[in-house]
Design a protein around this motif. Sequence first.
Motif, PDB file in Angstrom:
ATOM      1  N   GLY A  59       0.807  -1.217   0.000  1.00 53.37           N
ATOM      2  CA  GLY A  59       0.000   0.000   0.000  1.00 53.37           C
ATOM      3  C   GLY A  59       0.839   1.265   0.000  1.00 53.37           C
ATOM      4  N   LYS A  60       0.370   2.275  -0.709  1.00 49.91           N
ATOM      5  CA  LYS A  60       1.101   3.531  -0.813  1.00 49.91           C
ATOM      6  C   LYS A  60       0.982   4.324   0.481  1.00 49.91           C
ATOM      7  N   THR A  61       1.888   5.288   0.638  1.00 52.32           N
ATOM      8  CA  THR A  61       1.840   6.201   1.772  1.00 52.32           C
ATOM      9  C   THR A  61       0.897   7.344   1.434  1.00 52.32           C
ATOM     10  N   ASP A  62      -0.191   7.456   2.183  1.00 52.49           N
ATOM     11  CA  ASP A  62      -1.221   8.447   1.861  1.00 52.49           C
ATOM     12  C   ASP A  62      -0.864   9.855   2.319  1.00 52.49           C
ATOM     13  N   ASP A  63      -0.134   9.971   3.412  1.00 58.11           N
ATOM     14  CA  ASP A  63       0.181  11.283   3.974  1.00 58.11           C
ATOM     15  C   ASP A  63       1.325  11.924   3.182  1.00 58.11           C
ATOM     16  N   PRO A  64       1.098  13.066   2.526  1.00 60.01           N
ATOM     17  CA  PRO A  64       2.153  13.683   1.714  1.00 60.01           C
ATOM     18  C   PRO A  64       3.351  14.135   2.532  1.00 60.01           C
ATOM     19  N   LEU A  65       3.132  14.494   3.794  1.00 65.28           N
ATOM     20  CA  LEU A  65       4.257  14.909   4.632  1.00 65.28           C
ATOM     21  C   LEU A  65       5.170  13.726   4.914  1.00 65.28           C
ATOM     22  N   PHE A  66       4.578  12.570   5.228  1.00 66.25           N
ATOM     23  CA  PHE A  66       5.370  11.368   5.427  1.00 66.25           C
ATOM     24  C   PHE A  66       6.164  11.042   4.163  1.00 66.25           C
ATOM     25  N   SER A  67       5.497  11.138   3.025  1.00 71.83           N
ATOM     26  CA  SER A  67       6.159  10.827   1.754  1.00 71.83           C
ATOM     27  C   SER A  67       7.344  11.744   1.506  1.00 71.83           C
ATOM     28  N   GLN A  68       7.174  13.021   1.805  1.00 72.89           N
ATOM     29  CA  GLN A  68       8.241  13.998   1.593  1.00 72.89           C
ATOM     30  C   GLN A  68       9.458  13.682   2.460  1.00 72.89           C
ATOM     31  N   ILE A  69       9.218  13.390   3.736  1.00 79.48           N
ATOM     32  CA  ILE A  69      10.328  13.120   4.642  1.00 79.48           C
ATOM     33  C   ILE A  69      11.003  11.793   4.299  1.00 79.48           C
ATOM     34  N   MET A  70      10.202  10.781   3.960  1.00 85.00           N
ATOM     35  CA  MET A  70      10.776   9.498   3.578  1.00 85.00           C
ATOM     36  C   MET A  70      11.642   9.622   2.330  1.00 85.00           C
ATOM     37  N   GLU A  71      11.197  10.413   1.382  1.00 85.38           N
ATOM     38  CA  GLU A  71      11.973  10.611   0.163  1.00 85.38           C
ATOM     39  C   GLU A  71      13.296  11.306   0.476  1.00 85.38           C
ATOM     40  N   GLU A  72      13.269  12.243   1.417  1.00 86.05           N
ATOM     41  CA  GLU A  72      14.515  12.919   1.799  1.00 86.05           C
ATOM     42  C   GLU A  72      15.495  11.932   2.435  1.00 86.05           C
ATOM     43  N   TYR A  73      14.984  11.068   3.313  1.00 80.54           N
ATOM     44  CA  TYR A  73      15.861  10.065   3.917  1.00 80.54           C
ATOM     45  C   TYR A  73      16.344   9.055   2.886  1.00 80.54           C
ATOM     46  N   ARG A  74      15.494   8.717   1.924  1.00 77.36           N
ATOM     47  CA  ARG A  74      15.930   7.802   0.854  1.00 77.36           C
ATOM     48  C   ARG A  74      17.129   8.385   0.123  1.00 77.36           C
ATOM     49  N   LYS A  75      17.060   9.670  -0.194  1.00 77.80           N
ATOM     50  CA  LYS A  75      18.175  10.319  -0.880  1.00 77.80           C
ATOM     51  C   LYS A  75      19.435  10.301  -0.020  1.00 77.80           C
ATOM     52  N   ARG A  76      19.257  10.550   1.262  1.00 81.92           N
ATOM     53  CA  ARG A  76      20.404  10.564   2.169  1.00 81.92           C
ATOM     54  C   ARG A  76      21.077   9.197   2.238  1.00 81.92           C
ATOM     55  N   VAL A  77      20.248   8.147   2.385  1.00 83.86           N
ATOM     56  CA  VAL A  77      20.809   6.800   2.491  1.00 83.86           C
ATOM     57  C   VAL A  77      21.571   6.445   1.220  1.00 83.86           C
ATOM     58  N   ASN A  78      21.076   6.890   0.076  1.00 82.91           N
ATOM     59  CA  ASN A  78      21.743   6.594  -1.198  1.00 82.91           C
ATOM     60  C   ASN A  78      23.092   7.277  -1.333  1.00 82.91           C
ATOM     61  N   THR A 106      13.297   4.202   7.603  1.00 77.24           N
ATOM     62  CA  THR A 106      14.206   4.939   6.723  1.00 77.24           C
ATOM     63  C   THR A 106      15.120   5.862   7.529  1.00 77.24           C
ATOM     64  N   GLU A 107      14.579   6.460   8.600  1.00 80.13           N
ATOM     65  CA  GLU A 107      15.432   7.305   9.450  1.00 80.13           C
ATOM     66  C   GLU A 107      16.481   6.465  10.159  1.00 80.13           C
ATOM     67  N   GLN A 108      16.087   5.293  10.667  1.00 77.28           N
ATOM     68  CA  GLN A 108      17.031   4.443  11.372  1.00 77.28           C
ATOM     69  C   GLN A 108      18.103   3.880  10.443  1.00 77.28           C
ATOM     70  N   LEU A 109      17.745   3.613   9.203  1.00 74.32           N
ATOM     71  CA  LEU A 109      18.741   3.146   8.234  1.00 74.32           C
ATOM     72  C   LEU A 109      19.753   4.252   7.963  1.00 74.32           C
ATOM     73  N   TYR A 110      19.274   5.479   7.808  1.00 76.44           N
ATOM     74  CA  TYR A 110      20.190   6.604   7.635  1.00 76.44           C
ATOM     75  C   TYR A 110      21.056   6.778   8.878  1.00 76.44           C
ATOM     76  N   ARG A 111      20.450   6.676  10.050  1.00 76.55           N
ATOM     77  CA  ARG A 111      21.205   6.808  11.297  1.00 76.55           C
ATOM     78  C   ARG A 111      22.304   5.745  11.365  1.00 76.55           C
ATOM     79  N   ALA A 112      21.967   4.518  10.944  1.00 79.32           N
ATOM     80  CA  ALA A 112      22.955   3.440  10.939  1.00 79.32           C
ATOM     81  C   ALA A 112      24.148   3.792  10.059  1.00 79.32           C
ATOM     82  N   MET A 113      23.876   4.386   8.900  1.00 83.12           N
ATOM     83  CA  MET A 113      24.972   4.764   8.005  1.00 83.12           C
ATOM     84  C   MET A 113      25.893   5.802   8.654  1.00 83.12           C
TER      85      MET A 113
END
Length: 199
Positions: free
Chosen positions: A51-70, A181-188
Amino acid sequence: MNNARNANDIEAGQCETGIMAKPSNNKIESPEQGEQITRAQRMKTILLSVGKTDDPLFSQIMEEYRKRVNYYIPFEMQIIPDIKNTKNLSEKEQKKQEGEKLLKWLQPSDYVILLDDKGRQYSSAEFAGYIEKKTFSAIKRLIFVVGGPYGFSDGVRERANEVVSLSRMTFTHQMVRLIFTEQLYRAMTILQNEPYHHE
């Protein structure tokens, strides 16, 4: 979650959400650390969710962490579409159909870790070590899975290699994605000795 940075710790150049647009200097301190980074870059980490993430704020923050982890390792988020007409389905049937979709998406060689409250718990530092160990394995795709509202089918649990819990508390599935996603970034950042995590 009590180790988050306070406002005074956030560097200039942050985005409007309060999340740094880019991690601090990713220095290689030794040949061993360089090898660790090379191995990590060969292994792709994927967060697979139903299922997709319905909350746009959650999506925005998750996308930012995705970029960071990459910045450190290949990481992507994949979505399995919601089951339609769930009002006509029992809880067991919904889990079964979601499970069939998840199993169809997975590859035989994937190392599958379910995110479930009944799994093993880690501190942030322990989770960083856990990820580090995985980078020294022969794993090509490390898959973390967030299930639907009723959890995982028996088939998915049988396919899983491990089960990890982010907390004994209950979160919405959208919050689980954000926390992971935040914890994965924190791990890095812990593995790179960067000033993000504080004990």
